[in-house]
Write an enzyme that holds these catalytic residues in place. Structure first.
Site, short mmCIF file in Angstrom:
data_model
loop_
_atom_site.label_atom_id
_atom_site.label_comp_id
_atom_site.label_asym_id
_atom_site.label_seq_id
_atom_site.Cartn_x
_atom_site.Cartn_y
_atom_site.Cartn_z
N ASP A 8 -41.22 24.82 19.11
CA ASP A 8 -42.56 25.41 19.11
C ASP A 8 -43.47 24.54 18.24
O ASP A 8 -43.10 24.20 17.11
CB ASP A 8 -42.48 26.83 18.51
N HIS A 62 -51.56 20.59 20.36
CA HIS A 62 -51.08 21.89 19.87
C HIS A 62 -49.57 22.08 20.05
O HIS A 62 -49.01 23.04 19.55
CB HIS A 62 -51.83 23.02 20.58
C1 GDG Z 1 -49.47 27.00 21.56
C2 GDG Z 1 -48.20 26.34 21.00
C3 GDG Z 1 -49.10 26.72 18.71
C4 GDG Z 1 -49.37 37.11 22.04
N1 GDG Z 1 -49.15 38.22 22.74
C5 GDG Z 1 -50.26 38.97 22.65
C6 GDG Z 1 -51.16 38.31 21.84
N2 GDG Z 1 -50.59 37.14 21.49
C7 GDG Z 1 -51.19 36.11 20.66
C8 GDG Z 1 -50.50 36.02 19.32
C9 GDG Z 1 -50.83 34.58 18.93
C10 GDG Z 1 -50.88 33.85 20.26
O1 GDG Z 1 -51.02 34.83 21.26
C11 GDG Z 1 -49.62 33.04 20.53
O2 GDG Z 1 -49.65 31.90 19.77
P1 GDG Z 1 -48.36 31.01 19.44
O3 GDG Z 1 -48.72 30.00 18.43
O4 GDG Z 1 -47.28 31.90 18.97
O5 GDG Z 1 -47.87 30.37 20.82
P2 GDG Z 1 -48.46 29.60 22.14
O6 GDG Z 1 -49.24 30.52 22.98
O7 GDG Z 1 -47.27 28.99 22.78
O8 GDG Z 1 -49.44 28.44 21.61
C12 GDG Z 1 -47.90 26.90 19.64
C13 GDG Z 1 -50.37 27.22 19.35
O9 GDG Z 1 -50.55 26.66 20.64
C14 GDG Z 1 -51.59 26.88 18.49
O10 GDG Z 1 -51.72 25.52 18.29
O11 GDG Z 1 -48.85 27.46 17.53
O12 GDG Z 1 -46.77 26.28 19.09
O13 GDG Z 1 -47.11 26.54 21.88
O14 GDG Z 1 -52.08 34.50 18.32
O15 GDG Z 1 -51.04 36.99 18.48
N3 GDG Z 1 -52.36 38.83 21.53
C15 GDG Z 1 -52.67 40.04 22.05
N4 GDG Z 1 -51.84 40.71 22.86
C16 GDG Z 1 -50.64 40.22 23.19
O16 GDG Z 1 -49.91 40.88 23.95
N5 GDG Z 1 -53.85 40.58 21.75
#
Ligand code: GDG
Length: 740
Positions: free
Chosen positions: A382, A166
Site C-alpha cells: 500500500d 500516490h
Molecule cells: C491510494 C493508495 C494512498 C473508504 N471507505 C469509505 C471511505 N473510505 C476512505 C477512507 C480513506 C480512503 O477512502 C482510502 O484511502 P487509502 O489510503 O486507505 O487507500 P486508496 O484508496 O487505495 O488510496 C494509498 C492514497 O492513495 C493516498 O495517497 O494512501 O496507498 O492506494 O480516506 O476513509 N470513506 C467513506 N465511506 C467509505 O465507505 N466516507
C-alpha cells in the site's frame, strides 16, 4: 499573477445528471481537502475527468457540465467510453497498478492499451496547455498521468511542474520488467519535483533512473536535459481536525441520538468487558490483503480459542473497479471465505465476522472507527494507507490499538503501531492477542505519540510542503551558477572570437570531445574530430590546446602527427610545436602503495578497474553496478583521504573515476603556465569533470569557460554533451577562414 493548476485523473467533484439541473457536489476526500487552499488561490484551476463518458452525453449537456464545473474552478478532460476502458480500466489498472504493487502475475502488457494510455495523457496535456502560462505552478497527480509532465514541459519549458505518485514505486527489479520503461520514466522526468510517500519509493525511483536511463544522480537530484529534477518523500496526511472533531461529536452523543449502527456496535461490547471489536476498512482490492487477513483471523481463532464469542472482526470492503476480472474473483473469494469462517466458528449468539460490501457515509465511518478497540490494517502492499491515520485521529480518548502491515507506507511514520508482516500468520495472531490484551496505559502511550505525528503532518501541511519544495526546486536550478549556452550566448561568443587578435582554446578530451567508452583506450579520435581541430588550429592567431588527464604515450599515439598543443597527465607534459617538455619533477614513490589499495577495491567491486598512468593512478567504475560502486567510492575516498593527508597527494572525483595524483599538478596550473608564453585576448576553456574545474577557476575572469553537462561548476556556461561541443566548435571553425 501565476496560478496553480492541479491535474488528476478525476476531478474533486461528483456530477449528477439525474435531475433537470446538473448537480455538482464537491468531494471531501483527502486529496480535495489537502488541495483546498492551493486550489482556492487566485485563478487556480483543477483539471481532470468528470466521470462522464463524453460519447454518452449530448453536446448541450456537455456545455452545461463545463459551465457548472467552471463555478467550482474545475475543467473537464473529455474521455470516451473507449478511453476509459483502455486507459483507465485497462492500462492504469491492469498494468501499472498491479506491477507497482508487486503483483506481477496480475500484470497485463497490452500494446494497444499502452497507446491509449499515452493518447489520453496527450488529451490531458492538450487541455492543460489551453490554460498554462509560463509562471504557473502545475501539480500532476498519480499513476494514471505519468506521461503528462513531459508532454507539458515540451511545450512550456518554463512552467514549474510537480508530480506526486500516490502508490508505491517498486524496486528496480520489478520496474525493469515494464516493456516501455524508458518512455515512462522520461514522461515523469518532465517534472521539476517528483514526490513519493516514502524514502524507499524515492530510492527505488532513483535507482531506475540511474540503471535504466543511465542518468547522473547526486543524492536526490537528477540531471536531465539541462535541468535539475528533485525527488523527495512527502508522506501524505489526513484532515486530522475533521476526523477528530467528528469523533468527539459521536462519542458525546446521548444514547437516544445514537444511530442504529452505533447501537449495534456498542451492544456487542456492552455485554462483557472482554468483548472487543476489531475493524478493517479498505477498498476491495487485492493489494489490501483481504483474503489473507480473513485467513489469518481464522488462524488466530484456531490458535487462541479463549477469544471465541468475545472478539468480532467488523470488515468494511468498499466496492472498487468491480468490472475488472481480478476484482470480481476477489469479491467471490472474500464472500466465500467469510461464509466459511463464519460457518466454522459461529454460535447462536456470535458471528466472528461482520462483513459489509458497500461504502458508508462519513458519519458511519466515524462510528466504526470510534467503536473499534483494534484497527487491523494489513495490506500486502500500500502506497500510504490513510485509513490507519484516520483511525488514530478518531481516538479522542487516546485508547485503541493499531495493527499495521509493514508493507504500508504509513508504517514508516506510525512506529507505535504493532507492525506486522501480513504474510506471517503467527505474527498476525500474536499481534491480535497483544492488541486485545494491551493495558490502557500502554494503548494511550502509543496513541498519544501517533496522534502527535498525524496531527502535525496533516494533509494541508503535506500539500504546502510539496508546493514550497516545488517552488524552491525551480529556484535552485539556478544555483548551479552556469548559464545554458543558448543560441544568443553562442552568437555573442562567436562574434567575440572573430574580433579577437590572439585566441586560445583549452579543450579537454574525454567527455568533452568524445563520449565515454567502457574501455578508455576505445575513445580514439575519429576523422571528423581531426578535421575539426585542424580547421580551428589553422585559423590565424589561434592556438588549440588539448588538455587531458590521459598519459603522454596515448596522446602521442593519437596526436603526435598534429601541430596543436597538448597538455597531458593533468599538466605534467606539454607539447608545443613538435616538442614535448615537462616542468615538474614529481615524487612517484606513493603510486605502488595506492595501487595496492585500489586493487583490493577492484577485487570486491566487479566491473571496476585500475588505470595506471605515469603520474597518477585511477580507479574507474563506469561499468560497475551503480549502487555498489557508489558505496565503494565513499569507502575508498575515506581510505584515500586518511592516507593522503599531508602527503602532497590529491584525490580527484571525476566522471565515474577516482584519480589520485600529486597536488602540485593540475590543469589550472598547467593552463597558467602555458599562457606565460604569449598574450591572449580571448580564451575559451571547455571540460566536463572535476579536474577541469581547476582550469575554470585559474583562468582569468574574461575567459569563456564552458562545462559539458549540467553539474555544479565554476564555469560560466554549460552545454549538453560532446555532440553539442562539436557543433559549437564547428561554428567557431566556420567563423574564421583557415590561413592555409
Ligand atoms: C491510494 C493508495 C494512498 C473508504 N471507505 C469509505 C471511505 N473510505 C476512505 C477512507 C480513506 C480512503 O477512502 C482510502 O484511502 P487509502 O489510503 O486507505 O487507500 P486508496 O484508496 O487505495 O488510496 C494509498 C492514497 O492513495 C493516498 O495517497 O494512501 O496507498 O492506494 O480516506 O476513509 N470513506 C467513506 N465511506 C467509505 O465507505 N466516507
Amino acid at each position: 499573477m501565476p496560478k496553480n493548476i492541479i491535474i488528476s485523473n478525476r476531478l474533486p467533484v461528483q456530477i449528477s445528471l439525474d435531475k433537470a439541473e446538473i448537480e455538482i457536489t464537491p468531494s471531501v476526500g483527502g486529496l480535495a481537502t489537502g488541495m483546498k487552499s492551493i486550489h482556492s488561490e487566485g485563478n487556480s484551476i483543477w483539471i481532470g475527468w468528470s466521470g462522464l463518458e463524453s460519447d454518452t452525453i449530448d453536446e448541450e449537456t456537455s456545455v452545461r457540465v463545463d459551465e457548472a464545473l467552471k463555478n467550482e474552478k474545475c475543467v473537464a478532460v473529455n474521455l470516451t467510453a473507449e478511453d476509459v476502458e483502455d486507459f483507465y480500466l485497462g492500462f492504469s489498472n491492469k498494468t501499472i497498478w498491479p506491477l507497482f504493487h508487486y503483483f506481477i502475475e496480475y500484470t497485463k502488457f497490452n500494446y494497444n492499451q499502452w497507446k491509449a494510455y499515452k493518447a489520453v495523457n496527450q488529451k490531458f496535456a492538450e487541455k492543460a496547455l489551453e490554460f498554462i502560462e509560463d509562471d504557473d505552478i502545475i501539480w500532476v497527480h498519480d499513476y494514471q498521468l505519468m506521461m503528462l509532465p513531459e508532454l507539458i514541459k515540451r511545450h512550456k519549458p518554463n512552467a514549474t511542474i510537480g508530480f506526486f505518485l500516490h502508490i508505491p514505486y517498486p524496486s528496480h527489479e520489478i520496474f525493469r520488467i515494464f516493456p516501455w520503461r524508458e518512455e515512462l520514466l522520461k514522461g515523469i522526468l518532465g517534472s521539476d519535483l517528483i514526490g513519493m510517500h516514502t524514502y524507499d519509493y524515492e530510492r527505488h525511483f532513483l535507482s531506475s533512473v540511474k540503471r535504466i536511463l543511465g542518468l547522473e544522480v547526486h543524492f536526490n537530484e537528477i540531471i536531465y536535459r539541462n535541468r535539475i529534477i528533485k525527488v523527495d518523500s512527502f508522506p501524505m496526511g489526513i484532515d486530522y481536525k475533521r476526523f477528530h472533531d467528528a469523533a468527539s461529536v459521536i462519542n458525546d452523543r446521548e444514547e437516544k441520538d445514537q444511530s442504529e449502527l452505533q447501537k449495534r456496535l456498542l451492544d456487542h461490547k456492552s455485554k462483557d468487558t472482554n468483548n472487543k471489536l476489531i475493524l478493517s476498512i479498505d477498498r476491495l482490492d487485492y493489494t489490501k490483503g483481504i483474503p489473507n487477513r480473513i485467513k489469518a483471523f481464522e488462524f488466530f481463532l484456531d490458535r487462541y480459542p479463549e477469544f471465541h464469542e468475545k472478539v468480532r472482526l467488523v470488515m468494511l470492503a468498499v466496492p472498487s473497479r468491480s468490472n475488472v476480472s481480478q476484482y470480481k474473483r476477489l469479491k467471490k473469494e472474500t464472500d466465500e471465505l467469510v461464509g466459511r469462517i463464519n460457518g466454522k466458528f459461529a454460535t447462536i449468539s456470535w458471528t466472528p465476522i461482520w462483513y459489509f460490501y458497500r461504502s458508508v457515509a462519513f458519519e458511519q465511518l466515524i462510528e466504526l472507527y470510534t467503536a473499534s478497540d483494534v484497527a487491523l490494517i494489513s495490506p500486502l502492499r500500500d502506497g500510504m494507507n490513510l485509513v490507519a491515520k484516520e483511525y488514530v485521529a478518531t481516538r479522542t480518548k487516546k485508547d485503541g490499538v493499531l495493527i499495521l502491515s509493514e508493507m504500508a507506507g504509513a508504517a514508516k511514520e506510525l512506529h507505535d503501531a504493532i507492525l506486522i508482516n501480513p504474510n506471517n500468520f503467527q505474527e498476525f495472531a500474536n499481534a491480535l492477542k497483544t492488541a486485545l490484551t494491551m493495558s490502557t496505559l500502554e494503548q494511550m502511550t502509543r496513541m498519544i505519540d501517533m496522534q502527535k505525528r498525524v496531527k502535525r503532518y496533516d494533509v494541508e501541511k503535506w500539500a504546502s510542503e510539496f508546493i514550497k519544495t516545488l517552488k524552491d526546486t525551480k529556484k535552485s536550478s539556478k544555483v548551479i551558477g552556469a548559464k545554458y549556452m543558448n543560441p544568443t550566448i553562442e552568437r555573442e561568443t562567436i562574434s567575440a572570437y572573430q574580433k579577437a587578435k590572439n585566441r586560445l582554446l583549452f579543450i579537454d578530451y574525454d567527455g568533452t570531445l568524445v563520449g565515454f567508452k567502457n574501455d578508455p583506450q576505445d575513445a580514439k579520435p575519429d576523422q571528423e574530430l581531426y578535421d575539426l581541430l585542424d580547421s580551428l588550429n589553422s585559423q590565424e592567431n589561434t592556438t588549440v590546446v588539448l588538455i587531458t588527464g590521459r598519459d603522454k604515450e596515448t596522446f602521442s599515439r593519437w596526436f603526435n602527427h598534429k601541430d596543436y598543443a597538448l597538455i597531458t597527465d593533468h599538466g605534467v607534459w606539454v607539447k608545443q610545436g613538435f616538442n614535448w617538455r615537462t616542468t615538474n619533477v614529481i615524487n612517484l614513490n606513493w603510486i605502488d602503495n595506492v595501487t595496492q589499495i585500489l586493487e583490493s577495491f577492484v577485487d570486491r567491486t566487479p566491473g571496476t578497474f585500475i588505470e595506471r598512468k605515469k603520474f597518477s593512478v585511477a580507479w574507474h567504475y563506469r561499468t560497475a553496478d551503480e549502487e555498489l560502486a557508489l558505496r565503494r567510492k565513499i569507502e575508498l575516498t575515506n581510505v584515500l583521504i586518511s592516507l593522503t593527508a599531508n602527503s602532497g597527494l590529491s584525490v580527484l572525483d571525476g566522471n565515474k573515476v577516482l584519480e589520485i595524483k600529486s597536488s602540485s599538478i593540475d590543469k589550472g596550473k598547467a593552463c597558467t603556465q602555458f599562457m606565460l608564453d604569449s598574450e591572449y585576448d580571448y580564451i575559451i576553456a571547455m571540460g566536463d569533470d572535476y579536474t577541469d574545474e581547476f582550469m575554470f577557476k585559474e583562468l582569468p575572469d574574461t575567459a569563456t569557460t564552458i562545462k559539458v553537462g549540467l553539474k555544479k561548476t565554476s564555469a560560466k556556461y554549460f552545454t549538453n554533451d560532446p555532440n553539442s561541443v562539436r557543433v559549437f566548435l564547428k561554428k567557431l571553425a566556420d567563423a574564421i577562414p583557415s590561413k592555409k
